[in-house]
Scaffold this motif. Structure first.
Motif, PDB file in Angstrom:
ATOM      1  N   ASN A   1      22.213  75.827  70.298  1.00 27.31           N
ATOM      2  CA  ASN A   1      23.500  75.174  70.545  1.00 27.31           C
ATOM      3  C   ASN A   1      23.482  74.381  71.848  1.00 27.31           C
ATOM      4  O   ASN A   1      24.119  73.323  71.957  1.00 27.31           O
ATOM      5  CB  ASN A   1      24.627  76.206  70.580  1.00 27.31           C
TER       6      ASN A   1
ATOM      7  N   LYS B   1      22.059  71.081  71.095  1.00 26.10           N
ATOM      8  CA  LYS B   1      23.005  70.246  70.336  1.00 26.10           C
ATOM      9  C   LYS B   1      24.112  69.703  71.228  1.00 26.10           C
ATOM     10  O   LYS B   1      24.455  68.519  71.151  1.00 26.10           O
ATOM     11  CB  LYS B   1      23.601  71.058  69.182  1.00 26.10           C
TER      12      LYS B   1
ATOM     13  N   LYS C   1      23.175  66.800  73.497  1.00 28.81           N
ATOM     14  CA  LYS C   1      23.079  65.493  72.839  1.00 28.81           C
ATOM     15  C   LYS C   1      24.395  65.087  72.182  1.00 28.81           C
ATOM     16  O   LYS C   1      24.460  64.083  71.483  1.00 28.81           O
ATOM     17  CB  LYS C   1      21.970  65.542  71.783  1.00 28.81           C
ATOM     18  N   HIS C   2      25.433  65.870  72.407  1.00 32.52           N
ATOM     19  CA  HIS C   2      26.747  65.663  71.796  1.00 32.52           C
ATOM     20  C   HIS C   2      26.652  65.667  70.277  1.00 32.52           C
ATOM     21  O   HIS C   2      27.367  64.932  69.582  1.00 32.52           O
ATOM     22  CB  HIS C   2      27.392  64.353  72.289  1.00 32.52           C
ATOM     23  N   GLU C   3      25.781  66.532  69.743  1.00 32.91           N
ATOM     24  CA  GLU C   3      25.680  66.708  68.296  1.00 32.91           C
ATOM     25  C   GLU C   3      26.717  67.706  67.792  1.00 32.91           C
ATOM     26  O   GLU C   3      26.965  67.780  66.584  1.00 32.91           O
ATOM     27  CB  GLU C   3      24.272  67.157  67.920  1.00 32.91           C
ATOM     28  N   ILE C   4      27.247  68.516  68.682  1.00 32.40           N
ATOM     29  CA  ILE C   4      28.435  69.321  68.390  1.00 32.40           C
ATOM     30  C   ILE C   4      29.486  68.954  69.434  1.00 32.40           C
ATOM     31  O   ILE C   4      29.141  68.586  70.559  1.00 32.40           O
ATOM     32  CB  ILE C   4      28.149  70.842  68.411  1.00 32.40           C
TER      33      ILE C   4
ATOM     34  N   TRP D   1      29.257  58.652  75.196  1.00 37.15           N
ATOM     35  CA  TRP D   1      28.203  58.549  74.168  1.00 37.15           C
ATOM     36  C   TRP D   1      28.475  57.463  73.127  1.00 37.15           C
ATOM     37  O   TRP D   1      27.666  57.287  72.229  1.00 37.15           O
ATOM     38  CB  TRP D   1      28.037  59.892  73.464  1.00 37.15           C
TER      39      TRP D   1
END
Length: 439
Positions: free
Chosen positions: A224, A227, A230-233, A438
């Motif tokens: 997490n 994630k 990378k601002h994936e969540i 982002w």
């Protein structure tokens, strides 16, 4: 492409983060290097300006490194302090066509940004030779962009530490905790003994990002962490709320925070260190190995009156968060590459390693150079750290989010320190700022 998912098993080295009004003064030559015939000094008469974030004790130590370079080469080095916000200091100078010869960037994200703006000069063969000899490929990659090497990792930071005043723990009858619940319990016992448990440097927003990253890595786990970095969540994810709730357990009790939350928000780094070890007003500081540079000025001795324990486990993961500073050239000047070559060398690293509050990212700098057993131990901890080691999340983020004073994550976490009860509000603000950075 910026690499944010960092699996650092087997690394032999590691790499942080952080004044006010900029200063611009010559670095005085000292006796750190042997005197040489002036005629043999290759850069005699050459002027080199270097800008970095360090102030106070860290600046004094770095000036000794610069003095050794001047003594060896004959170059006249001028040091300028960028203050907390390196980007805000360098931006106008770059746009105005008068950047320093060399700058030390506290966030690898700035390497990517300035390389994209064609503001950096690629390293020459002599500097790259030093990097290839003295660093692992991973650290070379951190200072690179678009397949070109621009930066030298010059200073490491082990950010998963809690510093404590031995006498305060002994007076309260507590032992260094190993998990978060024990930390909260120990803090209450220390508060009941009449001493504030924590000294926060809330005016330096990066210290709050360091705290969040340790709590989040331990509670949410490495996957997490990668994630979120990378601002994936989103920052509204439940895992972020859990971490903020844990932070509120120590920020939300009036008796836990020296000078109260409003006072903490007016305290810069390293003033929070002074309040623990010089003024003896609090028991602990949650911050990196470079606290040692300020401890020494208080009269306490690192490893005796000033000790550390590993950041307590909040969940299943023992967090190890690393940071580092990257030196880059912004001018094609005679002294810029020579200074970078020196900073990347074993010689330059060993001069710095003998001073307090420093860890070398140079794998060929022997641990025997460190001034105390604790610093040597921290270097060994980094070497032996496993797959859960991660690079500082805010330093890898776009600077607008993770590295700008009074904005982005720094500002939102300062607001959270002001009102630790507003977990949902902090999450919403963090996500709003992340979306802008982002996009």
């Amino acid at each position: 492409m910026r690499k944010t998912a960092l699996v650092l098993a087997g690394l032999a080295v590691a790499v942080a983060a952080c004044g006010n009004a900029p200063t611009n003064t010559p670095a005085q030559s000292g006796s750190s290097a042997p005197a040489t015939d002036a005629a043999a000094k290759p850069l005699a008469g050459v002027k080199v300006e270097i800008a970095a974030k360090w102030t106070s004790d860290e600046e004094k130590n770095f000036r000794q490194v610069l003095a050794a370079f001047s003594e060896k080469t004959g170059a006249e080095v001028t040091y300028a302090s960028t203050g907390e916000d390196t980007g805000a200091y360098l931006g106008p100078r770059i746009k105005g066509g008068s950047p320093p010869d060399v700058a030390v960037l506290p966030q690898p994200g700035l390497v990517q940004q300035y390389a994209g703006e064609n503001a950096l000069k690629p390293l020459n063969d002599a500097v790259i030779k030093q990097i290839d000899e003295n660093y692992t490929p991973y650290w070379k990659e951190l200072g690179s962009s678009g397949g070109k090497a621009y930066g030298v990792l010059v200073k490491a930071a082990h950010k998963s530490l809690v510093w404590y005043r031995t006498a305060a723990f002994e007076e309260a009858g507590v032992q260094p905790p190993t998990n978060w619940d024990e930390l909260v319990k120990a803090a209450q016992t220390i508060a009941d003994s009449g001493t504030a448990p924590f000294s926060f440097c809330g005016a330096s927003g990066w210290t709050l990002t360091d705290l969040f990253e340790n709590v989040y890595l331990s509670s949410a786990g490495p996957e997490n962490y990668d994630k979120l970095s990378k601002h994936e969540i989103p920052w509204t994810d439940a895992s972020v709320g859990t971490a903020l709730e844990k932070m509120a357990q120590i920020m939300g009790k009036k008796e836990f925070v020296l000078d109260g939350n409003s006072g903490a928000l007016q305290t810069q780094f390293p003033d929070c260190v002074t309040k623990v070890y010089d003024q003896k007003k609090a028991a602990m500081i949650i911050e990196a190995d470079f606290v040692a540079a300020s401890v020494g000025q208080s009269g306490e001795k690192v490893g005796e009156g000033a000790k550390t324990f590993a950041f307590p486990k909040v969940g299943d993961t023992q967090p190890v968060v690393l940071g580092g500073d990257v030196a880059v050239a912004l001018k094609d000047s005679p002294g810029a590459m020579a200074l970078l070559e020196f900073l990347a060398s074993k010689e330059g690293g060993e001069i710095w390693a003998k001073l307090p509050g420093y860890l070398s990212p140079n794998k060929n700098v022997s641990p025997d150079n460190y001034p105390d057993p604790l610093t040597k131990q921290l270097g060994q901890t980094i070497v032996s750290a496993g797959d859960a080691v991660r690079y500082d999340m805010s330093d890898l983020a776009p600077s607008a989010f993770g590295g700008t004073d009074g904005k982005g994550e720094w500002k939102v976490l300062q607001d959270f320190l002001r009102n630790p009860a507003d977990v949902k509000g902090a999450q919403t603000k963090l996500e709003d700022e992340a979306k802008k950075a982002w996009k």
